[in-house]
Design a protein around this motif. Sequence first.
Motif, PDB file in Angstrom:
ATOM      1  N   LEU A  91    -110.973 -48.366 132.999  1.00  0.00           N
ATOM      2  CA  LEU A  91    -109.922 -47.608 133.671  1.00  0.00           C
ATOM      3  C   LEU A  91    -109.016 -46.980 132.625  1.00  0.00           C
ATOM      4  O   LEU A  91    -108.468 -47.674 131.769  1.00  0.00           O
ATOM      5  CB  LEU A  91    -109.100 -48.527 134.581  1.00  0.00           C
ATOM      6  N   GLY A  92    -108.841 -45.654 132.691  1.00  0.00           N
ATOM      7  CA  GLY A  92    -107.989 -44.963 131.738  1.00  0.00           C
ATOM      8  C   GLY A  92    -108.796 -44.072 130.812  1.00  0.00           C
ATOM      9  O   GLY A  92    -110.018 -44.206 130.697  1.00  0.00           O
ATOM     10  N   ALA A  93    -108.096 -43.169 130.131  1.00  0.00           N
ATOM     11  CA  ALA A  93    -108.784 -42.222 129.250  1.00  0.00           C
ATOM     12  C   ALA A  93    -107.934 -41.876 128.032  1.00  0.00           C
ATOM     13  O   ALA A  93    -108.003 -40.761 127.506  1.00  0.00           O
ATOM     14  CB  ALA A  93    -109.143 -40.954 130.025  1.00  0.00           C
ATOM     15  N   GLY A  94    -107.143 -42.839 127.575  1.00  0.00           N
ATOM     16  CA  GLY A  94    -106.324 -42.636 126.375  1.00  0.00           C
ATOM     17  C   GLY A  94    -106.993 -43.224 125.141  1.00  0.00           C
ATOM     18  O   GLY A  94    -108.206 -43.466 125.123  1.00  0.00           O
ATOM     19  N   HIS A 143    -115.844 -40.486 135.933  1.00  0.00           N
ATOM     20  CA  HIS A 143    -115.716 -40.508 137.384  1.00  0.00           C
ATOM     21  C   HIS A 143    -114.306 -40.132 137.820  1.00  0.00           C
ATOM     22  O   HIS A 143    -113.328 -40.431 137.126  1.00  0.00           O
ATOM     23  CB  HIS A 143    -116.013 -41.905 137.941  1.00  0.00           C
ATOM     24  N   GLU A 144    -114.223 -39.535 138.979  1.00  0.00           N
ATOM     25  CA  GLU A 144    -112.942 -39.353 139.655  1.00  0.00           C
ATOM     26  C   GLU A 144    -112.432 -40.724 140.096  1.00  0.00           C
ATOM     27  O   GLU A 144    -113.210 -41.644 140.355  1.00  0.00           O
ATOM     28  CB  GLU A 144    -113.119 -38.464 140.896  1.00  0.00           C
ATOM     29  N   ALA A 166    -113.823 -35.859 128.887  1.00  0.00           N
ATOM     30  CA  ALA A 166    -113.725 -35.614 127.444  1.00  0.00           C
ATOM     31  C   ALA A 166    -114.236 -36.812 126.650  1.00  0.00           C
ATOM     32  O   ALA A 166    -114.918 -36.654 125.628  1.00  0.00           O
ATOM     33  CB  ALA A 166    -112.287 -35.294 127.060  1.00  0.00           C
ATOM     34  N   ILE A 167    -113.927 -38.023 127.110  1.00  0.00           N
ATOM     35  CA  ILE A 167    -114.403 -39.220 126.420  1.00  0.00           C
ATOM     36  C   ILE A 167    -115.905 -39.369 126.602  1.00  0.00           C
ATOM     37  O   ILE A 167    -116.632 -39.696 125.657  1.00  0.00           O
ATOM     38  CB  ILE A 167    -113.664 -40.477 126.911  1.00  0.00           C
ATOM     39  N   ARG A 209    -107.456 -40.958 136.625  1.00  0.00           N
ATOM     40  CA  ARG A 209    -106.872 -40.094 137.662  1.00  0.00           C
ATOM     41  C   ARG A 209    -107.007 -38.617 137.297  1.00  0.00           C
ATOM     42  O   ARG A 209    -107.106 -37.771 138.174  1.00  0.00           O
ATOM     43  CB  ARG A 209    -105.403 -40.479 137.894  1.00  0.00           C
ATOM     44  N   THR A 210    -106.998 -38.310 136.002  1.00  0.00           N
ATOM     45  CA  THR A 210    -107.279 -36.947 135.550  1.00  0.00           C
ATOM     46  C   THR A 210    -108.720 -36.917 135.060  1.00  0.00           C
ATOM     47  O   THR A 210    -109.027 -37.375 133.957  1.00  0.00           O
ATOM     48  CB  THR A 210    -106.320 -36.527 134.419  1.00  0.00           C
TER      49      THR A 210
END
Length: 282
Positions: free
Chosen positions: A131-134, A176-177, A164-165, A157-158
């Motif tokens: 969960l997350g994309a940072g 995934h959305e 990008a990851i 969520r974005t």
Amino acid sequence: MSGSVKKAAITGHPVTHSRSPLVHGYWLKKHGIAGEYGRVDVPPETAEDFYRNFADAGLSGANVTVPNKEVAAAACDWLDDAAKSMGAANTIWLDDSGRLCGANTDGLGFLGNLDQLAPGWDVSRESAVVLGAGGAARAVVWALLSRKFTRVHIVNRTFKKAKAIADMFGSGTIAHEWDNLGTVLEEADLLVNTTSLGMAGKAPLEIDLSPLPKTAIVTDAVYAPLETDLLRSAKARGNQTVDGLGMLLHQAVPAFERWFGVRPEVDDTLRNLILADLGVTA
């Protein structure tokens, strides 16, 4: 920090509340090493100049925290594979020839924490949900792929950030959305929260864990509070859980070894020291 002893520091902005000095200070004392570890605040507007001219800082090495990990990596003359993959460095040092070298040990910290608190967690594991994309998500995805997970689902969520990851790491990573979370949880062997949701002072992480198999392990990069709502809910339904404090401690191990020449251990005394600083009893 002065004198002829080896010196290292946490760098970034802000660094006032960083617990890295407690961690490295404990190891310096335990091993009787004449070294120092402090804090150097490096605002974003001066970061490029600071890391490009790191030799002038009077430090043998440093940790790098937000928001400077990408800038530090760009300033390095050499990067390890993890830092190259993530485009970010959290550990830097000057080698014998004066080159600035960089590594990213966040993924190793994630692995070390699970290896210590959930031995065998990666045996016969195939599918993970992140969960997350940072920056933490990038480190966790790198770590999971290094342990040969065949499917790493990145849910954010974005969606563009998750994509990008996935594009960065390629085969085996699927973006995934957020609305698709329930479906991907159904096959998960491991669930990892890398968002700040659930952290003290932040909004809660509100997800439905009912699709998650009871055999899945649940871990959270958040360590304040030590037991997040996610971990509490997962434990209540019978899932094995691992808190996020060990990720902070284990990522520091290779850095300390690099600067001071001794490989330290993450022991109960260190863990309890940080828990006390957090105001949490073991």
